[in-house]
Scaffold this motif. Structure first.
Motif, PDB file in Angstrom:
ATOM      1  N   ARG B  56       0.846  -1.199   0.000  1.00 40.80           N
ATOM      2  CA  ARG B  56       0.000   0.000   0.000  1.00 40.80           C
ATOM      3  C   ARG B  56       0.881   1.247   0.000  1.00 40.80           C
ATOM      4  O   ARG B  56       2.020   1.222   0.451  1.00 40.80           O
ATOM      5  N   HIS B  57       0.303   2.342  -0.486  1.00 36.14           N
ATOM      6  CA  HIS B  57       0.942   3.643  -0.332  1.00 36.14           C
ATOM      7  C   HIS B  57       0.822   4.071   1.137  1.00 36.14           C
ATOM      8  O   HIS B  57      -0.003   3.524   1.871  1.00 36.14           O
ATOM      9  N   PRO B  58       1.615   5.081   1.565  1.00 36.37           N
ATOM     10  CA  PRO B  58       1.574   5.470   2.989  1.00 36.37           C
ATOM     11  C   PRO B  58       0.192   5.921   3.473  1.00 36.37           C
ATOM     12  O   PRO B  58      -0.066   5.922   4.669  1.00 36.37           O
ATOM     13  N   ASP B  59      -0.703   6.310   2.556  1.00 33.63           N
ATOM     14  CA  ASP B  59      -2.033   6.735   3.011  1.00 33.63           C
ATOM     15  C   ASP B  59      -3.051   5.597   2.927  1.00 33.63           C
ATOM     16  O   ASP B  59      -4.229   5.805   3.208  1.00 33.63           O
ATOM     17  N   GLY B  60      -2.610   4.404   2.522  1.00 32.41           N
ATOM     18  CA  GLY B  60      -3.509   3.252   2.523  1.00 32.41           C
ATOM     19  C   GLY B  60      -4.055   2.882   1.166  1.00 32.41           C
ATOM     20  O   GLY B  60      -4.669   1.832   1.020  1.00 32.41           O
ATOM     21  N   LEU B  61      -3.860   3.726   0.148  1.00 37.70           N
ATOM     22  CA  LEU B  61      -4.277   3.341  -1.200  1.00 37.70           C
ATOM     23  C   LEU B  61      -3.373   2.216  -1.695  1.00 37.70           C
ATOM     24  O   LEU B  61      -2.191   2.145  -1.329  1.00 37.70           O
ATOM     25  N   ILE B 114       5.887 -21.045  -8.358  1.00 38.89           N
ATOM     26  CA  ILE B 114       7.168 -21.684  -8.067  1.00 38.89           C
ATOM     27  C   ILE B 114       8.113 -20.726  -7.350  1.00 38.89           C
ATOM     28  O   ILE B 114       9.293 -20.995  -7.226  1.00 38.89           O
ATOM     29  N   PHE B 115       7.597 -19.602  -6.888  1.00 40.28           N
ATOM     30  CA  PHE B 115       8.366 -18.651  -6.071  1.00 40.28           C
ATOM     31  C   PHE B 115       9.656 -18.207  -6.768  1.00 40.28           C
ATOM     32  O   PHE B 115      10.707 -18.126  -6.153  1.00 40.28           O
ATOM     33  N   CYS B 116       9.566 -17.950  -8.079  1.00 41.38           N
ATOM     34  CA  CYS B 116      10.758 -17.566  -8.835  1.00 41.38           C
ATOM     35  C   CYS B 116      11.009 -16.073  -8.713  1.00 41.38           C
ATOM     36  O   CYS B 116      12.128 -15.608  -8.895  1.00 41.38           O
ATOM     37  N   GLY B 117       9.952 -15.277  -8.444  1.00 42.02           N
ATOM     38  CA  GLY B 117      10.135 -13.843  -8.265  1.00 42.02           C
ATOM     39  C   GLY B 117      10.098 -13.050  -9.563  1.00 42.02           C
ATOM     40  O   GLY B 117      10.389 -11.853  -9.547  1.00 42.02           O
ATOM     41  N   LEU B 118       9.727 -13.668 -10.675  1.00 41.27           N
ATOM     42  CA  LEU B 118       9.650 -12.913 -11.938  1.00 41.27           C
ATOM     43  C   LEU B 118       8.518 -11.897 -11.887  1.00 41.27           C
ATOM     44  O   LEU B 118       8.606 -10.833 -12.509  1.00 41.27           O
ATOM     45  N   CYS B 119       7.455 -12.198 -11.141  1.00 45.32           N
ATOM     46  CA  CYS B 119       6.356 -11.248 -11.002  1.00 45.32           C
ATOM     47  C   CYS B 119       6.827 -10.008 -10.258  1.00 45.32           C
ATOM     48  O   CYS B 119       6.391  -8.890 -10.568  1.00 45.32           O
ATOM     49  N   ILE B 120       7.723 -10.197  -9.288  1.00 44.11           N
ATOM     50  CA  ILE B 120       8.241  -9.061  -8.522  1.00 44.11           C
ATOM     51  C   ILE B 120       9.061  -8.165  -9.443  1.00 44.11           C
ATOM     52  O   ILE B 120       8.998  -6.937  -9.378  1.00 44.11           O
ATOM     53  N   GLU B 121       9.853  -8.807 -10.307  1.00 44.77           N
ATOM     54  CA  GLU B 121      10.670  -8.037 -11.242  1.00 44.77           C
ATOM     55  C   GLU B 121       9.807  -7.301 -12.238  1.00 44.77           C
ATOM     56  O   GLU B 121      10.152  -6.211 -12.692  1.00 44.77           O
ATOM     57  N   ALA B 122       8.666  -7.909 -12.606  1.00 43.15           N
ATOM     58  CA  ALA B 122       7.824  -7.311 -13.639  1.00 43.15           C
ATOM     59  C   ALA B 122       7.002  -6.153 -13.108  1.00 43.15           C
ATOM     60  O   ALA B 122       6.623  -5.271 -13.873  1.00 43.15           O
ATOM     61  N   CYS B 123       6.751  -6.130 -11.822  1.00 44.71           N
ATOM     62  CA  CYS B 123       5.827  -5.134 -11.259  1.00 44.71           C
ATOM     63  C   CYS B 123       6.399  -3.729 -11.404  1.00 44.71           C
ATOM     64  O   CYS B 123       7.472  -3.432 -10.874  1.00 44.71           O
ATOM     65  N   PRO B 124       5.678  -2.819 -12.120  1.00 49.35           N
ATOM     66  CA  PRO B 124       6.217  -1.473 -12.353  1.00 49.35           C
ATOM     67  C   PRO B 124       6.067  -0.541 -11.154  1.00 49.35           C
ATOM     68  O   PRO B 124       6.692   0.509 -11.117  1.00 49.35           O
ATOM     69  N   THR B 125       5.224  -0.872 -10.191  1.00 52.01           N
ATOM     70  CA  THR B 125       4.977   0.038  -9.070  1.00 52.01           C
ATOM     71  C   THR B 125       5.458  -0.532  -7.733  1.00 52.01           C
ATOM     72  O   THR B 125       5.162   0.054  -6.698  1.00 52.01           O
ATOM     73  N   ARG B 126       6.177  -1.618  -7.745  1.00 54.22           N
ATOM     74  CA  ARG B 126       6.587  -2.317  -6.520  1.00 54.22           C
ATOM     75  C   ARG B 126       5.372  -2.655  -5.656  1.00 54.22           C
ATOM     76  O   ARG B 126       5.456  -2.653  -4.423  1.00 54.22           O
ATOM     77  N   ALA B 127       4.246  -2.911  -6.323  1.00 54.05           N
ATOM     78  CA  ALA B 127       3.054  -3.273  -5.561  1.00 54.05           C
ATOM     79  C   ALA B 127       3.200  -4.686  -5.025  1.00 54.05           C
ATOM     80  O   ALA B 127       2.746  -4.999  -3.933  1.00 54.05           O
ATOM     81  N   LEU B 128       3.822  -5.549  -5.813  1.00 51.79           N
ATOM     82  CA  LEU B 128       3.935  -6.951  -5.427  1.00 51.79           C
ATOM     83  C   LEU B 128       5.357  -7.216  -4.938  1.00 51.79           C
ATOM     84  O   LEU B 128       6.318  -6.987  -5.661  1.00 51.79           O
ATOM     85  N   THR B 129       5.476  -7.656  -3.704  1.00 47.20           N
ATOM     86  CA  THR B 129       6.773  -8.069  -3.172  1.00 47.20           C
ATOM     87  C   THR B 129       6.581  -9.403  -2.462  1.00 47.20           C
ATOM     88  O   THR B 129       5.459  -9.890  -2.341  1.00 47.20           O
ATOM     89  N   MET B 130       7.700  -9.956  -1.999  1.00 49.16           N
ATOM     90  CA  MET B 130       7.597 -11.250  -1.336  1.00 49.16           C
ATOM     91  C   MET B 130       7.967 -11.111   0.129  1.00 49.16           C
ATOM     92  O   MET B 130       8.863 -10.357   0.496  1.00 49.16           O
ATOM     93  N   THR B 131       7.279 -11.869   0.964  1.00 56.13           N
ATOM     94  CA  THR B 131       7.575 -11.892   2.392  1.00 56.13           C
ATOM     95  C   THR B 131       8.420 -13.123   2.696  1.00 56.13           C
ATOM     96  O   THR B 131       8.766 -13.878   1.791  1.00 56.13           O
ATOM     97  N   ASN B 132       8.738 -13.318   3.957  1.00 54.20           N
ATOM     98  CA  ASN B 132       9.517 -14.497   4.340  1.00 54.20           C
ATOM     99  C   ASN B 132       8.641 -15.616   4.894  1.00 54.20           C
ATOM    100  O   ASN B 132       9.138 -16.547   5.497  1.00 54.20           O
ATOM    101  N   VAL B 133       7.343 -15.500   4.677  1.00 54.18           N
ATOM    102  CA  VAL B 133       6.424 -16.516   5.202  1.00 54.18           C
ATOM    103  C   VAL B 133       6.475 -17.745   4.302  1.00 54.18           C
ATOM    104  O   VAL B 133       6.353 -17.622   3.090  1.00 54.18           O
TER     105      VAL B 133
END
Lengths: 184, 210
Positions: B56-61, B114-133
């Motif tokens: 989320r953005h700092p205001d919750g959007l 498969i937890f490869c992280g290509l979606c994270i690389e593709a995301c243009p807004t850093r909306a999608l990241t990975m946690t350690n769960v």
């Protein structure tokens, strides 16, 4: 069948169920069914670093006749499917199946004609475990999930009733090959 | 050579049959290497590829703009995204992200991922990241398709859960330049008004049902 049917369903039977469940879950012996890279992580769980013996799984049984749990680790090809089913049929009751890794659970990234799209097309799966491959802790987590299931499993008449209920629910549910979207 | 080995001392000859147990015995005093998994969890590496999170953005959007680039990048076809337009009009569905569009439906199938992280690389807004769960085992196949509500990051201090309007006087690009620190009083007033409105409609339909 036995004493279970003569007793009123109540406090005694539930206590016996809990006791039997505790004993069953503390001595589950897995059958070796490593098919691909997930098997390496499965072997790592057997090493002293993770030590699967802490959960009463003293050894991986090389014969299905002495196994209670089948850990399907890796992608199941169409050619392996009948073999897997035969190994499952040779295991004595009660038996459980863990589908380890995404390939065993749903075909994973191998969405093609060579790979069975989920081992639940062939055998009933108790615990699905994502990951490619899952780290050893994830497999231990799946085993703990299965332990909870075994602990609370019903016995005798209750078990038959639960099996009937599960079968009725299974018949009413959408067949796997008819599922749409991400479930396909 | 052979004669020398025959002349072993009496003591070593006496202990020879049980010498192997020396290893066993000395192991008793070594520290245990085993990871006591369910009780003590060894921390993962900081960049470990675990479960996803929609930020989320700092205001919750929400940061997700529903562009589907993650779904296109995914080699296992595990991601399903359906974008929709943000609606700022009166009585509309509301605004979920600063830009033009947002991700209305967002699903990740963890039995394909498969937890490869290509979606994270593709995301243009850093909306999608990975946690350690990583504890994801489940007994049900459909329970492992995670919906947007499960993937969204928790609402933190200073955030208000979407939908609500953007910060007054700021544009979309200001969000990415870090000009938004937290939700403004106007935004929280808007969210409170909407909540009251929803509660009122829910109450009136309840009365109608009776």
């Amino acid at each position: 069948m036995g004493i279970e049917e003569k007793l009123p369903a109540g406090i005694l039977l539930t206590t016996v169920e809990q006791l039997a469940g505790y004993m069953r879950k503390s001595s589950v012996w897995p059958a070796t069914f490593g098919l691909a890279c997930c098997a390496i992580e499965m072997m790592a769980v057997g090493t002293p670093d993770y030590d699967i013996a802490r959960f009463g799984m003293e050894r991986f049984s090389a014969t299905p006749r002495q196994a209670d749990l089948m850990i399907v680790a890796g992608r199941v090809s169409q050619k392996m499917a009948p073999v897997l089913r035969q190994v499952y049929d040779q295991m004595p009751e009660p038996k459980w199946v863990i589908s380890m890794g995404v390939c065993a659970s749903s075909g994973g990234m191998f969405n093609n004609y060579a790979i069975v799209q989920g081992v639940d097309h062939i055998v009933p799966v108790d615990v699905y475990l994502p990951g490619c491959p899952p780290r050893p802790e994830m497999l231990l987590n799946a085993i703990i999930t299965l332990h909870e299931q075994i602990q609370n499993a019903p016995l005798g008449v209750n078990r038959v009733n639960a099996a009937h209920a599960a079968e009725a629910a299974g018949l009413a549910a959408t067949p796997t090959h008819d599922m749409k979207g991400l479930l396909a | 050579m052979a004669e020398e080995s025959k002349k072993a001392s009496f003591l070593s000859q006496m202990f020879a049959p049980v010498a192997g147990f020396g290893v066993t015995f000395s192991t008793m005093f070594r520290t245990l290497e085993t990871e006591e998994y369910p009780e003590v969890k060894r921390p993962t590496q900081p960049r470990y590829h675990g479960r996803h999170q929609l930020n989320r953005h700092p205001d919750g959007l929400e940061k997700c703009i529903g562009c589907e680039l993650c779904a296109w990048a995914c080699p296992a076809d595990a991601i399903y995204v359906e974008g929709a337009d943000n609606d700022d009009s009166e009585g509309g569905s509301g605004r979920f992200s600063p830009g033009e569009r947002y991700g209305r439906v967002y699903q990740i199938n963890y039995l394909r991922c498969i937890f490869c992280g290509l979606c994270i690389e593709a995301c243009p807004t850093r909306a999608l990241t990975m946690t350690n769960v990583y504890e994801l085992a489940d007994t049900n196949r459909s329970a492992l398709i995670f919906e947007k509500s499960q993937l969204l990051a928790p609402v933190q201090e200073g955030m208000i859960a979407a939908p609500h309007p953007m910060v007054d006087g700021l544009r979309e690009r200001d969000y990415y330049q870090g000009k938004v620190a937290s939700a403004t009083p106007e935004q929280s007033a808007w969210a409170d008004a909407r909540e009251a409105e929803l509660a009122a409609t829910a109450k009136s339909t309840e009365v109608d049902d009776r």
